[in-house]
Design a protein around this motif. Structure first.
Motif, PDB file in Angstrom:
ATOM      1  N   LEU A   3       0.817  -1.209   0.000  1.00 13.80           N
ATOM      2  CA  LEU A   3       0.000   0.000   0.000  1.00 13.80           C
ATOM      3  C   LEU A   3       0.856   1.267   0.000  1.00 13.80           C
ATOM      4  O   LEU A   3       0.447   2.294  -0.540  1.00 13.80           O
ATOM      5  CB  LEU A   3      -0.962  -0.022   1.181  1.00 13.80           C
ATOM      6  CG  LEU A   3      -1.984  -1.158   1.058  1.00 13.80           C
ATOM      7  CD1 LEU A   3      -2.697  -1.391   2.375  1.00 13.80           C
ATOM      8  CD2 LEU A   3      -2.984  -0.888  -0.038  1.00 13.80           C
ATOM      9  N   ASP A   4       2.053   1.154   0.551  1.00 14.62           N
ATOM     10  CA  ASP A   4       2.947   2.320   0.503  1.00 14.62           C
ATOM     11  C   ASP A   4       3.322   2.656  -0.934  1.00 14.62           C
ATOM     12  O   ASP A   4       3.444   3.827  -1.301  1.00 14.62           O
ATOM     13  CB  ASP A   4       4.221   2.054   1.313  1.00 14.62           C
ATOM     14  CG  ASP A   4       3.935   2.117   2.808  1.00 14.62           C
ATOM     15  OD1 ASP A   4       2.945   2.769   3.185  1.00 14.62           O
ATOM     16  OD2 ASP A   4       4.675   1.490   3.581  1.00 14.62           O
ATOM     17  N   ILE A   5       3.504   1.606  -1.735  1.00 20.59           N
ATOM     18  CA  ILE A   5       3.835   1.830  -3.149  1.00 20.59           C
ATOM     19  C   ILE A   5       2.655   2.483  -3.871  1.00 20.59           C
ATOM     20  O   ILE A   5       2.828   3.413  -4.666  1.00 20.59           O
ATOM     21  CB  ILE A   5       4.248   0.501  -3.828  1.00 20.59           C
ATOM     22  CG1 ILE A   5       5.574   0.022  -3.214  1.00 20.59           C
ATOM     23  CG2 ILE A   5       4.357   0.670  -5.342  1.00 20.59           C
ATOM     24  CD1 ILE A   5       6.069  -1.294  -3.734  1.00 20.59           C
ATOM     25  N   ALA A 285      -4.557   5.570   8.947  1.00 22.87           N
ATOM     26  CA  ALA A 285      -3.824   5.072  10.112  1.00 22.87           C
ATOM     27  C   ALA A 285      -2.419   5.687  10.175  1.00 22.87           C
ATOM     28  O   ALA A 285      -1.940   6.058  11.246  1.00 22.87           O
ATOM     29  CB  ALA A 285      -3.739   3.556  10.062  1.00 22.87           C
ATOM     30  N   GLN A 286      -1.778   5.817   9.015  1.00 25.55           N
ATOM     31  CA  GLN A 286      -0.416   6.370   8.977  1.00 25.55           C
ATOM     32  C   GLN A 286      -0.372   7.817   9.470  1.00 25.55           C
ATOM     33  O   GLN A 286       0.587   8.235  10.120  1.00 25.55           O
ATOM     34  CB  GLN A 286       0.130   6.337   7.550  1.00 25.55           C
ATOM     35  CG  GLN A 286       0.724   4.999   7.162  1.00 25.55           C
ATOM     36  CD  GLN A 286       1.184   4.982   5.711  1.00 25.55           C
ATOM     37  OE1 GLN A 286       1.026   5.977   4.985  1.00 25.55           O
ATOM     38  NE2 GLN A 286       1.740   3.869   5.282  1.00 25.55           N
ATOM     39  N   LEU A 287      -1.413   8.578   9.141  1.00 25.19           N
ATOM     40  CA  LEU A 287      -1.426   9.984   9.561  1.00 25.19           C
ATOM     41  C   LEU A 287      -1.434  10.089  11.078  1.00 25.19           C
ATOM     42  O   LEU A 287      -0.776  10.941  11.661  1.00 25.19           O
ATOM     43  CB  LEU A 287      -2.637  10.698   8.954  1.00 25.19           C
ATOM     44  CG  LEU A 287      -2.562  10.886   7.438  1.00 25.19           C
ATOM     45  CD1 LEU A 287      -3.891  11.369   6.886  1.00 25.19           C
ATOM     46  CD2 LEU A 287      -1.452  11.860   7.054  1.00 25.19           C
ATOM     47  N   LEU A 289      -0.262   7.799  13.134  1.00 23.97           N
ATOM     48  CA  LEU A 289       0.993   7.260  13.682  1.00 23.97           C
ATOM     49  C   LEU A 289       2.061   8.332  13.865  1.00 23.97           C
ATOM     50  O   LEU A 289       2.959   8.184  14.679  1.00 23.97           O
ATOM     51  CB  LEU A 289       1.538   6.155  12.772  1.00 23.97           C
ATOM     52  CG  LEU A 289       0.875   4.788  12.955  1.00 23.97           C
ATOM     53  CD1 LEU A 289       1.502   3.776  12.016  1.00 23.97           C
ATOM     54  CD2 LEU A 289       0.971   4.342  14.409  1.00 23.97           C
ATOM     55  N   ARG A 290       1.927   9.435  13.090  1.00 21.98           N
ATOM     56  CA  ARG A 290       2.909  10.502  13.223  1.00 21.98           C
ATOM     57  C   ARG A 290       2.962  11.084  14.633  1.00 21.98           C
ATOM     58  O   ARG A 290       3.940  11.706  15.023  1.00 21.98           O
ATOM     59  CB  ARG A 290       2.595  11.643  12.225  1.00 21.98           C
ATOM     60  CG  ARG A 290       2.668  11.207  10.777  1.00 21.98           C
ATOM     61  CD  ARG A 290       2.648  12.409   9.845  1.00 21.98           C
ATOM     62  NE  ARG A 290       1.410  13.171   9.986  1.00 21.98           N
ATOM     63  CZ  ARG A 290       1.286  14.432   9.606  1.00 21.98           C
ATOM     64  NH1 ARG A 290       2.295  15.082   9.089  1.00 21.98           N
ATOM     65  NH2 ARG A 290       0.119  15.047   9.750  1.00 21.98           N
ATOM     66  N   VAL A 291       1.881  10.926  15.385  1.00 25.10           N
ATOM     67  CA  VAL A 291       1.869  11.532  16.730  1.00 25.10           C
ATOM     68  C   VAL A 291       1.753  10.511  17.853  1.00 25.10           C
ATOM     69  O   VAL A 291       1.632  10.878  19.020  1.00 25.10           O
ATOM     70  CB  VAL A 291       0.716  12.569  16.888  1.00 25.10           C
ATOM     71  CG1 VAL A 291       0.902  13.704  15.907  1.00 25.10           C
ATOM     72  CG2 VAL A 291      -0.652  11.919  16.719  1.00 25.10           C
ATOM     73  N   MET A 292       1.769   9.224  17.515  1.00 24.52           N
ATOM     74  CA  MET A 292       1.576   8.226  18.580  1.00 24.52           C
ATOM     75  C   MET A 292       2.904   7.730  19.152  1.00 24.52           C
ATOM     76  O   MET A 292       3.949   7.934  18.604  1.00 24.52           O
ATOM     77  CB  MET A 292       0.746   7.049  18.067  1.00 24.52           C
ATOM     78  CG  MET A 292      -0.666   7.425  17.715  1.00 24.52           C
ATOM     79  SD  MET A 292      -1.534   8.470  18.917  1.00 24.52           S
ATOM     80  CE  MET A 292      -2.642   7.291  19.641  1.00 24.52           C
TER      81      MET A 292
END
Ligand code: IPE
Ligand code: IPE
Ligand code: MG
Ligand code: MG
Ligand code: MG
Length: 292
Positions: A3-5, A285-287, A289-292
């Protein structure tokens, strides 16, 4: 299936489309120079990527949403240029470069923001969409950007400076200044794809909650991140007495708030399936994770 790709591909597709647009305008000169400066400096390009994913999730080629994605990125860029002005947030750094008014002066920055709104309208008006789709996109763009959306939210944000505000008031400000544009991205992707009402509703609700989460995440990053990683000044919300969830609830509660809004955003997608929907979930979810 990585999914990153997929997300990287979407970003590249947008960057290429933007580069072609900028090339087509080369030599325009005048105020466009300041517009192009702010538009071409690095940004995450989240909004056009969301439009592409919503378009794909609705069963069409992502590329179909590139024109409206560009228009929304123009509106977003206008909002950043004006948000940074001395009369608003007074910032010197944006997307890793001097802000538009730092580079070109305040008058040019005000006018570059103004001009980008009209460029956004032009891009949609001249796109290869049906007359009905164009009318729908322009109506929703005007709604998301104006007196019920972004500009109103920016006004309320400034008026709330230094005042005691409730979480509900902050939520309303975030809904207007930030989430309205996220909703618009999802709507636009679905609309150009000809999505049915149910799919459109699911995607736009996801966009709204994602946008609410996004602003709280941005406010947390203002406290915990560095200018190097963000490309903008940090620690300024507290200095300016901004009404933020972090300010009234504290970091931990604000994290929980962002987590909940993120969960709700993901939950909105539960009736949908496919690779693009998976990518939307991953991105959401990735967004966080930037602050967790
Ligand atoms: C910044 O948006 C403004 C907010 C709504 C918090 P982004 O964090 O998406 O900014 P760019 O486009 O990546 O620079
Ligand atoms: C609102 O939030 C941004 C816009 C809607 C323009 P901020 O003022 O916190 O955005 P940054 O931190 O300057 O990017
Ligand atoms: Mg602001
Ligand atoms: Mg700001
Ligand atoms: Mg901020």
């Amino acid at each position: 299936l990585d999914l990153d790709i997929i997300l990287a591909e979407k970003r590249t597709a947008f960057q290429d489309y933007l580069a072609a647009y900028l090339t087509s305008r080369e030599g325009t000169g005048g105020i466009w120079e300041a517009c192009a400066y702010s538009l071409s400096s690095g940004g995450k390009r989240l909004r056009p990527i969301l439009a592409m994913l919503a378009c794909e999730a609705s069963g069409s080629e992502a590329a179909l949403s590139l024109p409206v994605g560009l228009a929304i990125e123009m509106i977003h860029t206008f909002s950043l240029i004006h948000d940074d002005l001395p009369a608003i947030d007074n910032d010197d750094l944006r997307r890793g470069r001097p802000t538009c008014h730092r580079q070109f002066g305040e008058a040019s920055a005000i006018l570059a923001g103004d001009a980008l709104i009209f460029s956004a309208i032009s891009v949609i008006a001249e796109a290869d969409y049906s007359a009905q789709i164009k009318a729908d996109l322009l109506r929703e763009l005007a709604r998301a950007g104006g007196v019920d959306g972004l500009v109103q939210g920016e006004h309320a944000d400034i008026m709330a400076e230094g005042r005691t505000v409730t979480p509900d008031e902050i939520r309303t400000i975030h809904r207007q200044k930030t989430a309205a544009l996220f909703e618009l991205c999802m709507y636009a992707g679905a609309r150009v794809a000809g999505a049915d009402a149910e799919t459109t509703r699911a995607l736009t609700s996801c966009g709204q909650h994602l946008g609410l989460a996004f602003q709280v995440i941005d406010d947390i990053l203002d406290v915990i991140a560095t200018p190097d990683t963000l490309g903008k000044t940090t620690g300024k919300d507290a200095r300016q007495g901004k009404a933020t969830m972090v300010g009234i609830l504290g970091l931990e509660e604000a994290r929980r708030w962002a987590q909940q809004a993120t969960d709700t955003a993901v939950d909105c997608l539960k009736g949908l399936s496919g690779t693009a929907v998976e990518a939307l979930r991953t991105l959401t979810a990735q967004l966080l994770l930037r602050v967790m």
